[in-house]
Write a protein that holds these residues in place. Structure first.
Motif, PDB file in Angstrom:
ATOM      1  N   GLN A 130       0.836  -1.196   0.000  1.00 36.67           N
ATOM      2  CA  GLN A 130       0.000   0.000   0.000  1.00 36.67           C
ATOM      3  C   GLN A 130       0.877   1.255   0.000  1.00 36.67           C
ATOM      4  O   GLN A 130       2.097   1.190   0.168  1.00 36.67           O
ATOM      5  CB  GLN A 130      -0.945  -0.010   1.202  1.00 36.67           C
ATOM      6  N   LEU A 131       0.241   2.400  -0.189  1.00 33.76           N
ATOM      7  CA  LEU A 131       0.974   3.671  -0.248  1.00 33.76           C
ATOM      8  C   LEU A 131       1.423   4.118   1.138  1.00 33.76           C
ATOM      9  O   LEU A 131       0.585   4.259   2.034  1.00 33.76           O
ATOM     10  CB  LEU A 131       0.080   4.773  -0.830  1.00 33.76           C
ATOM     11  N   PRO A 132       2.698   4.405   1.328  1.00 32.80           N
ATOM     12  CA  PRO A 132       3.145   5.074   2.550  1.00 32.80           C
ATOM     13  C   PRO A 132       2.953   6.582   2.376  1.00 32.80           C
ATOM     14  O   PRO A 132       3.881   7.313   2.027  1.00 32.80           O
ATOM     15  CB  PRO A 132       4.621   4.686   2.633  1.00 32.80           C
ATOM     16  N   VAL A 133       1.730   7.041   2.580  1.00 31.78           N
ATOM     17  CA  VAL A 133       1.325   8.382   2.170  1.00 31.78           C
ATOM     18  C   VAL A 133       2.220   9.469   2.761  1.00 31.78           C
ATOM     19  O   VAL A 133       2.695  10.364   2.045  1.00 31.78           O
ATOM     20  CB  VAL A 133      -0.152   8.632   2.559  1.00 31.78           C
ATOM     21  N   ALA A 134       2.452   9.414   4.069  1.00 32.16           N
ATOM     22  CA  ALA A 134       3.251  10.452   4.713  1.00 32.16           C
ATOM     23  C   ALA A 134       4.658  10.506   4.124  1.00 32.16           C
ATOM     24  O   ALA A 134       5.206  11.598   3.873  1.00 32.16           O
ATOM     25  CB  ALA A 134       3.306  10.214   6.222  1.00 32.16           C
ATOM     26  N   GLU A 135       5.252   9.346   3.866  1.00 31.07           N
ATOM     27  CA  GLU A 135       6.601   9.304   3.302  1.00 31.07           C
ATOM     28  C   GLU A 135       6.620   9.845   1.875  1.00 31.07           C
ATOM     29  O   GLU A 135       7.562  10.548   1.474  1.00 31.07           O
ATOM     30  CB  GLU A 135       7.135   7.881   3.332  1.00 31.07           C
ATOM     31  N   ILE A 147       3.699  11.992 -10.093  1.00 31.87           N
ATOM     32  CA  ILE A 147       3.694  10.807  -9.234  1.00 31.87           C
ATOM     33  C   ILE A 147       2.923   9.712  -9.963  1.00 31.87           C
ATOM     34  O   ILE A 147       1.785   9.928 -10.394  1.00 31.87           O
ATOM     35  CB  ILE A 147       3.049  11.095  -7.866  1.00 31.87           C
ATOM     36  N   PHE A 148       3.541   8.545 -10.110  1.00 28.64           N
ATOM     37  CA  PHE A 148       2.896   7.407 -10.762  1.00 28.64           C
ATOM     38  C   PHE A 148       2.413   6.420  -9.709  1.00 28.64           C
ATOM     39  O   PHE A 148       3.173   5.999  -8.838  1.00 28.64           O
ATOM     40  CB  PHE A 148       3.870   6.689 -11.701  1.00 28.64           C
ATOM     41  N   ILE A 149       1.137   6.039  -9.803  1.00 29.61           N
ATOM     42  CA  ILE A 149       0.540   5.042  -8.922  1.00 29.61           C
ATOM     43  C   ILE A 149      -0.143   4.000  -9.794  1.00 29.61           C
ATOM     44  O   ILE A 149      -0.975   4.346 -10.643  1.00 29.61           O
ATOM     45  CB  ILE A 149      -0.487   5.669  -7.962  1.00 29.61           C
ATOM     46  N   CYS A 150       0.195   2.740  -9.605  1.00 30.78           N
ATOM     47  CA  CYS A 150      -0.399   1.655 -10.393  1.00 30.78           C
ATOM     48  C   CYS A 150      -1.414   0.912  -9.522  1.00 30.78           C
ATOM     49  O   CYS A 150      -1.055   0.398  -8.456  1.00 30.78           O
ATOM     50  CB  CYS A 150       0.700   0.705 -10.863  1.00 30.78           C
ATOM     51  N   SER A 151      -2.674   0.879  -9.965  1.00 30.28           N
ATOM     52  CA  SER A 151      -3.728   0.243  -9.166  1.00 30.28           C
ATOM     53  C   SER A 151      -4.825  -0.313 -10.080  1.00 30.28           C
ATOM     54  O   SER A 151      -5.484   0.466 -10.775  1.00 30.28           O
ATOM     55  CB  SER A 151      -4.332   1.249  -8.182  1.00 30.28           C
ATOM     56  N   PRO A 152      -5.012  -1.635 -10.076  1.00 33.13           N
ATOM     57  CA  PRO A 152      -4.258  -2.682  -9.389  1.00 33.13           C
ATOM     58  C   PRO A 152      -2.794  -2.658  -9.810  1.00 33.13           C
ATOM     59  O   PRO A 152      -2.484  -2.432 -10.972  1.00 33.13           O
ATOM     60  CB  PRO A 152      -4.946  -3.969  -9.825  1.00 33.13           C
ATOM     61  N   SER A 159      -5.165  -3.703  -5.341  1.00 38.61           N
ATOM     62  CA  SER A 159      -5.614  -2.329  -5.542  1.00 38.61           C
ATOM     63  C   SER A 159      -5.106  -1.452  -4.403  1.00 38.61           C
ATOM     64  O   SER A 159      -4.960  -1.909  -3.274  1.00 38.61           O
ATOM     65  CB  SER A 159      -7.144  -2.266  -5.605  1.00 38.61           C
ATOM     66  N   ILE A 160      -4.835  -0.200  -4.731  1.00 39.16           N
ATOM     67  CA  ILE A 160      -4.347   0.760  -3.744  1.00 39.16           C
ATOM     68  C   ILE A 160      -5.540   1.393  -3.040  1.00 39.16           C
ATOM     69  O   ILE A 160      -6.548   1.732  -3.668  1.00 39.16           O
ATOM     70  CB  ILE A 160      -3.479   1.840  -4.405  1.00 39.16           C
ATOM     71  N   ASN A 161      -5.410   1.575  -1.734  1.00 36.24           N
ATOM     72  CA  ASN A 161      -6.471   2.170  -0.928  1.00 36.24           C
ATOM     73  C   ASN A 161      -6.898   3.528  -1.513  1.00 36.24           C
ATOM     74  O   ASN A 161      -6.069   4.430  -1.666  1.00 36.24           O
ATOM     75  CB  ASN A 161      -5.960   2.350   0.505  1.00 36.24           C
ATOM     76  N   PRO A 162      -8.194   3.710  -1.848  1.00 38.31           N
ATOM     77  CA  PRO A 162      -8.641   4.969  -2.458  1.00 38.31           C
ATOM     78  C   PRO A 162      -8.381   6.202  -1.589  1.00 38.31           C
ATOM     79  O   PRO A 162      -8.081   7.279  -2.116  1.00 38.31           O
ATOM     80  CB  PRO A 162     -10.151   4.744  -2.664  1.00 38.31           C
ATOM     81  N   GLU A 163      -8.509   6.056  -0.268  1.00 36.11           N
ATOM     82  CA  GLU A 163      -8.271   7.199   0.606  1.00 36.11           C
ATOM     83  C   GLU A 163      -6.830   7.678   0.506  1.00 36.11           C
ATOM     84  O   GLU A 163      -6.560   8.888   0.573  1.00 36.11           O
ATOM     85  CB  GLU A 163      -8.620   6.838   2.053  1.00 36.11           C
ATOM     86  N   SER A 164      -5.895   6.763   0.336  1.00 35.28           N
ATOM     87  CA  SER A 164      -4.492   7.148   0.181  1.00 35.28           C
ATOM     88  C   SER A 164      -4.287   7.933  -1.110  1.00 35.28           C
ATOM     89  O   SER A 164      -3.550   8.934  -1.135  1.00 35.28           O
ATOM     90  CB  SER A 164      -3.605   5.898   0.185  1.00 35.28           C
ATOM     91  N   ILE A 165      -4.927   7.484  -2.175  1.00 33.98           N
ATOM     92  CA  ILE A 165      -4.811   8.196  -3.453  1.00 33.98           C
ATOM     93  C   ILE A 165      -5.426   9.586  -3.346  1.00 33.98           C
ATOM     94  O   ILE A 165      -4.870  10.572  -3.854  1.00 33.98           O
ATOM     95  CB  ILE A 165      -5.470   7.376  -4.575  1.00 33.98           C
ATOM     96  N   GLU A 187     -13.119  -5.096  -8.597  1.00 35.56           N
ATOM     97  CA  GLU A 187     -14.432  -4.558  -8.234  1.00 35.56           C
ATOM     98  C   GLU A 187     -14.336  -3.096  -7.816  1.00 35.56           C
ATOM     99  O   GLU A 187     -15.357  -2.462  -7.551  1.00 35.56           O
ATOM    100  CB  GLU A 187     -15.036  -5.398  -7.102  1.00 35.56           C
ATOM    101  N   THR A 188     -13.134  -2.558  -7.751  1.00 35.31           N
ATOM    102  CA  THR A 188     -12.929  -1.159  -7.393  1.00 35.31           C
ATOM    103  C   THR A 188     -13.349  -0.266  -8.550  1.00 35.31           C
ATOM    104  O   THR A 188     -12.948  -0.504  -9.694  1.00 35.31           O
ATOM    105  CB  THR A 188     -11.452  -0.903  -7.062  1.00 35.31           C
ATOM    106  N   PRO A 189     -14.136   0.784  -8.314  1.00 38.52           N
ATOM    107  CA  PRO A 189     -14.533   1.679  -9.406  1.00 38.52           C
ATOM    108  C   PRO A 189     -13.329   2.389 -10.021  1.00 38.52           C
ATOM    109  O   PRO A 189     -12.350   2.683  -9.337  1.00 38.52           O
ATOM    110  CB  PRO A 189     -15.467   2.686  -8.718  1.00 38.52           C
ATOM    111  N   SER A 190     -13.431   2.661 -11.308  1.00 45.40           N
ATOM    112  CA  SER A 190     -12.365   3.393 -11.987  1.00 45.40           C
ATOM    113  C   SER A 190     -12.347   4.856 -11.542  1.00 45.40           C
ATOM    114  O   SER A 190     -13.388   5.461 -11.266  1.00 45.40           O
ATOM    115  CB  SER A 190     -12.573   3.336 -13.504  1.00 45.40           C
ATOM    116  N   TRP A 191     -11.154   5.415 -11.505  1.00 54.29           N
ATOM    117  CA  TRP A 191     -11.008   6.841 -11.167  1.00 54.29           C
ATOM    118  C   TRP A 191     -11.426   7.750 -12.317  1.00 54.29           C
ATOM    119  O   TRP A 191     -11.439   8.976 -12.160  1.00 54.29           O
ATOM    120  CB  TRP A 191      -9.577   7.127 -10.744  1.00 54.29           C
TER     121      TRP A 191
END
Length: 349
Positions: A130-135, A147-152, A159-165, A187-191
């Motif tokens: 998962q994302l280490p958001v603070a770091e 910033i590149f995030i791959c999810s899934p 999948s990456i936690n939506p709140e972190s994104i 099953e995660t909705p698309s951004w």
């Protein structure tokens, strides 16, 4: 606050795009003598002697209806890799600007950064991927543009936690590129449904995975109309060939069949997720929302070689930090998955 003009390279903002013959003439005619084409025809078949639509209007219109976005919010590229490269060219000054990504992840982010002479900051995902958001936010510099995030995520499958994104989007004034190559299996909705909320969001998708069209090399980027307009300005004039546009349109007419293929792949994935942990060599099968699984085993190199000897090719990811002793295994047909299970079972014994 995100300001697109402030992060786009000044020369890109000022430049005039190349105007092709098909840009200058937009109507219909009986005689075309403007683009130096071969008017005698094509050895490949009808219509291939003409340049393709440089803006892929018909194809984009079809995609827009399926994805629920505006046609002007779609960029089509020669695979998602073209969009990744153009995003670097759009906002990153060579030798001056930076990008941030989160390994273990898709390797082309790093390759494109190196190719474009963009400095690379790599922040390792947490042990549960998962994302280490603070770091991440601590490592953002005033020259960090993407910033590149791959999810899934690839190669981990989760999948990456939506709140972190959301937190990254809310606190970073550059582009956040969310790579959803495997979203159809999740099953995660698309951004893509949240583009209006985040003007700094770019969503990447592809026809290579769920649509089964990897050989055509057709990728999609979804973003604000302003971002897409700049991508269209800096892309090669005819980056999507006529055959790819035609075949993609045919595939889009079979979106019901897509659902059946996805369901079958997910069912086969779930079967392997349940069966493989029963084998002595398998230490863990990581949760996956993709069309592959990441499997930790006692000896990845030995198992990889054994499977090759059996004619079964997997991907050895054990050299990646966080993926030690892991194989990434794509979900095959029922018969292929049975062969895989049988081979690993034999190796275990």
């Amino acid at each position: 606050m995100f300001d697109l003009q402030s992060i786009v390279r000044e020369n890109v903002w000022r430049m005039k795009p190349y105007a092709s013959a098909r840009d200058e003439f937009k109507g219909t005619a009986s005689v075309y003598l403007d683009a130096n084409e071969n008017n005698l025809g094509s050895l490949a078949g009808e219509n291939y002697n003409r340049y393709p639509d440089p803006h892929q209007k018909v194809l984009k219109s079809k995609i827009a209806g399926i994805k629920g976005v505006k046609q002007s919010q779609i960029f089509l590229g020669n695979g998602s890799d073209e969009a990744i490269d153009l995003l670097f060219r759009m906002v990153c000054r060579p030798g001056l600007d930076r990008m941030l990504h989160l390994p273990p992840t898709y390797g082309m982010y790093e390759v494109s950064a190196n190719l474009n002479d963009v400095q690379l900051d790599a922040i390792q995902l947490t042990p549960d991927f998962q994302l280490p958001v603070a770091e991440v936010l601590r490592n953002v510099k005033n020259t960090t543009k993407i910033i590149f995030i791959c999810s899934p995520n690839n190669p981990t499958g989760n999948s990456i936690n939506p709140e972190s994104i959301e937190t990254i989007l809310d606190n970073f004034d550059g582009l956040v590129v969310l790579d959803e190559a495997y979203i159809d299996f999740s099953e995660t909705p698309s951004w893509t449904t949240r583009l209006a909320e985040y003007p700094n969001l770019v969503v990447l998708q592809t026809f290579s995975k769920a649509w089964g069209m990897a050989g055509l090399r057709l990728g999609m980027a979804f973003a604000s109309e302003e971002i897409i307009a700049i991508l269209d300005k800096i892309k090669p004039p005819y980056n999507i060939n006529e055959a790819t546009q035609e075949l993609a349109l045919k595939a889009l007419d079979q979106d019901e069949q897509l659902k059946y293929m996805v369901e079958e792949i997910v069912q086969e994935r779930q079967m392997l997720e349940a069966a493989l942990p029963t084998l002595p060599i398998v230490e863990k099968v990581y949760p996956s929302d993709a069309n592959f699984i990441l499997v930790k085993v006692k000896d990845a190199n030995a198992l990889y070689t054994y499977l090759l000897d059996k004619g079964i090719v997997t991907r050895n990811r054990s050299t990646l930090a966080g993926c030690e002793r892991c194989l990434r295994i794509s979900i095959g047909t029922t018969e292929e998955n049975q062969q895989l299970y049988q081979a690993i079972s034999e190796f275990s014994n």
